[in-house]
Design a protein around this motif. Structure first.
Motif, PDB file in Angstrom:
ATOM      1  N   LYS A   1       0.831  -1.202   0.000  1.00 35.87           N
ATOM      2  CA  LYS A   1       0.000   0.000   0.000  1.00 35.87           C
ATOM      3  C   LYS A   1       0.877   1.269   0.000  1.00 35.87           C
ATOM      4  O   LYS A   1       0.628   2.228  -0.734  1.00 35.87           O
ATOM      5  N   ARG A   2       1.937   1.222   0.844  1.00 34.29           N
ATOM      6  CA  ARG A   2       2.800   2.380   0.934  1.00 34.29           C
ATOM      7  C   ARG A   2       3.563   2.605  -0.386  1.00 34.29           C
ATOM      8  O   ARG A   2       3.715   3.747  -0.855  1.00 34.29           O
ATOM      9  N   THR A   3       4.020   1.511  -0.964  1.00 35.84           N
ATOM     10  CA  THR A   3       4.736   1.609  -2.249  1.00 35.84           C
ATOM     11  C   THR A   3       3.837   2.172  -3.338  1.00 35.84           C
ATOM     12  O   THR A   3       4.257   3.006  -4.146  1.00 35.84           O
ATOM     13  N   HIS A   4       2.605   1.716  -3.345  1.00 41.34           N
ATOM     14  CA  HIS A   4       1.670   2.231  -4.350  1.00 41.34           C
ATOM     15  C   HIS A   4       1.452   3.732  -4.175  1.00 41.34           C
ATOM     16  O   HIS A   4       1.455   4.498  -5.161  1.00 41.34           O
ATOM     17  N   ALA A   5       1.309   4.165  -2.923  1.00 42.75           N
ATOM     18  CA  ALA A   5       1.098   5.586  -2.673  1.00 42.75           C
ATOM     19  C   ALA A   5       2.327   6.409  -3.063  1.00 42.75           C
ATOM     20  O   ALA A   5       2.215   7.494  -3.657  1.00 42.75           O
ATOM     21  N   LEU A   6       3.503   5.866  -2.697  1.00 44.54           N
ATOM     22  CA  LEU A   6       4.735   6.576  -3.048  1.00 44.54           C
ATOM     23  C   LEU A   6       4.930   6.655  -4.566  1.00 44.54           C
ATOM     24  O   LEU A   6       5.394   7.667  -5.093  1.00 44.54           O
ATOM     25  N   ASN A   7       4.597   5.563  -5.274  1.00 42.50           N
ATOM     26  CA  ASN A   7       4.722   5.565  -6.730  1.00 42.50           C
ATOM     27  C   ASN A   7       3.819   6.610  -7.367  1.00 42.50           C
ATOM     28  O   ASN A   7       4.201   7.309  -8.329  1.00 42.50           O
TER      29      ASN A   7
ATOM     30  N   GLU B   1       2.714   9.361  -5.899  1.00 41.29           N
ATOM     31  CA  GLU B   1       3.256  10.683  -5.575  1.00 41.29           C
ATOM     32  C   GLU B   1       4.497  10.989  -6.413  1.00 41.29           C
ATOM     33  O   GLU B   1       4.674  12.110  -6.901  1.00 41.29           O
ATOM     34  N   LEU B   2       5.375   9.975  -6.580  1.00 40.68           N
ATOM     35  CA  LEU B   2       6.585  10.162  -7.365  1.00 40.68           C
ATOM     36  C   LEU B   2       6.254  10.456  -8.829  1.00 40.68           C
ATOM     37  O   LEU B   2       6.872  11.314  -9.469  1.00 40.68           O
TER      38      LEU B   2
ATOM     39  N   ARG C   1       5.065  13.988  -9.038  1.00 38.22           N
ATOM     40  CA  ARG C   1       6.173  14.933  -8.921  1.00 38.22           C
ATOM     41  C   ARG C   1       7.023  14.955 -10.189  1.00 38.22           C
ATOM     42  O   ARG C   1       7.463  16.012 -10.637  1.00 38.22           O
ATOM     43  N   LYS C   2       7.271  13.784 -10.758  1.00 39.56           N
ATOM     44  CA  LYS C   2       8.069  13.723 -11.988  1.00 39.56           C
ATOM     45  C   LYS C   2       7.375  14.456 -13.132  1.00 39.56           C
ATOM     46  O   LYS C   2       8.014  15.160 -13.913  1.00 39.56           O
TER      47      LYS C   2
END
Length: 684
Positions: free
Chosen positions: A288-294, A296-297, A300-301
């Motif tokens: 779940k955290r990885t999905h959220a970070l992806n 957001e990343l 941002r990109k």
């Protein structure tokens, strides 16, 4: 159950790769692919591995045609020589061809588009088109597509051949060339290593990469084209393009990046496996955290990419502007600048065109306080500039600097032409009005001279009969002497007026084409020297004639008039001998050949001229000898004759050091060509 599946897939993949390699090595036919570039992402070697878009594309074509691809690296010039040699082992190379010009060799369909632009040192003017290259030294890579494009076309610039674009960049920094015309991919690789060089134009030449081979491989090129078209239709070509060009940046170290990503992926996989073994809860949380970070990343990109693109576009636009742009605050602190010519603002030589001193601080405060834009014409040494100061709010202002030397000179030339045209019309009218009464005076005074001769005997006889007879209160003999002298004075004055009228009429006449003939310039000097011998005998005269004699196209009578006038002016400006020859000035007349052009030079060691007089000597009616009877038309007529001969007359003089006048004539072939063009224009 997942691990056996993964292992099975890996084994299948390795087997397929191995079988493909075996098939390639077992192929009887090879394609020797010549490679020269070190430019990512096209073709280069990293850690001993050949890679790049061209290499991978050719490798895929080799698989489709059942041929083994063998890479051979050579210099660009060697590859060009090999591909034109039917006996060479090189079968195919990848080069750029201009989109409008085909190479003579057999070539494939276009592979990928590119272009060439002009590159200059930072701070140099922007190149708007081919016309801005005129007169400049331009580096061209021999055999490259820029060379192919300009070969056979008229070139207004000085071409400097180089073996590599990098050689051209080094010569640009050393000041040996002014501009480098370079292909886009190569220049992008080189510019980080040469920060003083910038892109200075929009694309000047468009080209496309092609595979090229000699005529013996026409069948091979047909197979390459068929494979290339299949790759495009299947979408695999687009995958390769996206792989090597999709990011919009050069991939200089792709192998190392892939290795780092592989190690990172392996580490993540191990951590993930351990996490899965330890607890499903931790695994679920990490996912779940990885999905959220992806997410957001990715956001941002995308935002960074858009901001970077807009920033680059804005900066490239500002850098491309050849004029100075600077943003100042009220304290005269520069907030932003494109660094083009802004050093003028702090120079003491930068002033208003009317001579007023320019003070940046004072002027900036006045604009901000009044909230009114300032547009003024400025001068800097021999240049002219337009200064614009526009307020932005109460505390900031933008200053624009644009060079206007050419516009200023054009305005001056237009004013000069208008003034001279008016003078010409006035001269024609004056000459017409004066000519008739002058002719009457000359005719009448001739009659008076004959009458005075006849009256002399009557005066003598009557004087004997009447000793007290007076003429105008004078004795008869004295009165007759005065009458003769007055008659000669009137005749001389009338002839002087007639001579001035002739000069006026010649100045006012429209340009008339003269039948120019082949002339010996030495003979022109000898004739003019004989005609002025009486005037030059009191000076030290030095005549130096080149042998063989310079030959020119011209009108001998007109050139005699020019040289006689220049000799007379030198006599007027020089000090004659008073008894000792060492005490007089020297007048030197010489001819020579410069290149293939004939030259005539007249020098004197006389009084010389100041800069103000030197600028006006060819103006009609301008003379420093008005009190001595000078009309101011001699040099203006000479200047016109020289222009009619399509020659150049250069003046140099300093007070107390004499004057030098140099006339350069066109070479005989160039003169004949110019005369034909002039005749054709008049006929049209």
């Amino acid at each position: 159950m997942k691990y056996p599946c993964i292992i099975t897939c890996l084994l299948c993949f390795l087997c397929s790769v191995f079988s493909t390699e075996v098939e390639a090595w077992q192929t009887d036919e090879n394609i020797i692919f010549g490679v020269h570039s070190k430019t990512a992402p096209l073709e280069w070697r990293n850690n001993g591995v050949d890679q790049g878009f061209h290499l991978e594309l050719m490798s895929r074509i080799g698989q489709m045609t059942g041929k083994r691809i063998i890479v051979r690296r050579k210099t660009f010039q060697q590859l060009l020589a090999d591909v034109n040699d039917d006996t060479s082992s090189i079968d195919v190379i990848a080069v750029v061809s201009p989109v409008t010009i085909d190479r003579q060799l057999s070539q494939s369909d276009p592979i990928y588009a590119t272009h060439a632009k002009a590159y200059t040192l930072q701070g140099k003017e922007f190149i708007h088109g081919w016309h801005d290259l005129a007169g400049k030294r331009v580096a061209i890579k021999k055999g490259a597509f820029v060379d192919v494009y300009i070969t056979g076309q008229p070139q207004g610039f000085v071409r400097v051949d180089v073996d590599l674009y990098e050689t051209g960049f080094m010569q640009l920094i050393a000041g040996e060339v002014d501009i480098v015309l370079a292909e886009n991919f190569v220049a992008r690789r080189l510019m980080p290593h040469y920060p003083s060089i910038r892109s200075s134009s929009d694309p000047l030449i468009y080209g496309a990469f092609n595979f090229v081979s000699n005529s013996k491989n026409a069948r091979l090129m047909a197979e390459i084209n068929d494979a290339l078209r299949q790759l495009k239709l299947s979408g695999e070509y687009d995958r390769l393009v996206n792989k090597w060009f999709g990011t919009g940046r050069e991939k200089v170290d792709l192998s190392n990046t892939q290795q780092r990503l592989l190690w990172a992926a392996t580490l993540v996989s191990i951590i993930s496996a351990l996490g899965m073994l330890l607890t499903g809860y931790i695994s679920h949380s990490l996912k779940k955290r990885t999905h959220a970070l992806n997410l957001e990343l990715a956001q941002r990109k995308r935002a960074e990419h858009q901001i970077s693109r807009l920033s680059q576009q804005f900066q490239s636009v500002l850098d491309g502007i050849p004029h100075g742009v600077t943003l100042f605050n009220r304290d005269c602190v520069s907030l932003w600048s494109n660094d083009n010519n802004n050093e003028l603002l702090s120079s003491s030589d930068f002033h208003f065109i009317n001579g007023d001193i320019f003070q940046l601080n004072k002027t900036l405060i006045q604009v901000l306080d009044s909230q009114t834009s300032l547009i003024a014409d400025m001068a800097y040494r021999t240049q002219f500039w337009q200064l614009q100061i526009h307020p932005i709010g109460n505390d900031q202002a933008v200053i624009l600097l644009e060079e206007a030397t050419e516009q200023h000179n054009l305005r001056q030339a237009n004013d000069e032409a208008s003034r001279l045209a008016s003078l010409g019309e006035l001269s024609a009218g004056i000459a017409h009005e004066i000519n008739n009464p002058t002719g009457i005076i000359i005719h009448a005074i001739a009659f008076f001279n004959h009458a005075l001769k006849d009256l002399q005997q009557a005066t003598d006889a009557y004087g004997k009969q009447n000793p007290f007879w007076l003429i105008a209160g004078l004795e008869p003999q004295l009165a007759m002497t005065e009458l003769n002298q007055s008659s000669l004075t009137v005749e001389e004055g009338a002839k002087r007026i007639s001579h001035i009228v002739k000069d006026l009429k010649r100045y006012a006449l429209p340009k008339v084409t003269t039948e120019h003939q082949l002339l010996d310039l030495n003979e022109v000097v000898k004739v003019s020297q004989r005609l002025t011998a009486n005037q030059t005998k009191i000076f030290r005269l030095n005549i130096q004639l080149n042998e063989p004699a310079p030959m020119i196209m011209g009108d001998a009578q007109q050139l005699h008039q020019v040289l006689i006038n220049l000799i007379q002016n030198a006599c007027h400006a020089s000090k004659p001998a008073t008894g000792d020859d060492s005490d007089c000035d020297t007048i030197t007349i010489e001819t020579n050949i410069s290149g293939n052009r004939g030259c005539l030079t007249i020098r004197d060691t006389g009084a010389g001229m100041d800069s103000t007089t030197l600028q006006r000597i060819t103006e009609p009616f301008f003379t420093t000898r008005r009190s001595c009877g000078g009309s101011g038309l001699g040099l203006s007529v000479c200047s016109r004759i020289i222009k009619e001969h399509m020659a150049e007359m250069q003046f140099s003089s300093r007070l107390g050091q004499g004057t030098k006048i140099k006339i350069q004539f066109l070479s005989v072939p160039d003169s004949i060509k110019a005369l034909k063009l002039s005749s054709l224009e008049q006929d049209t």
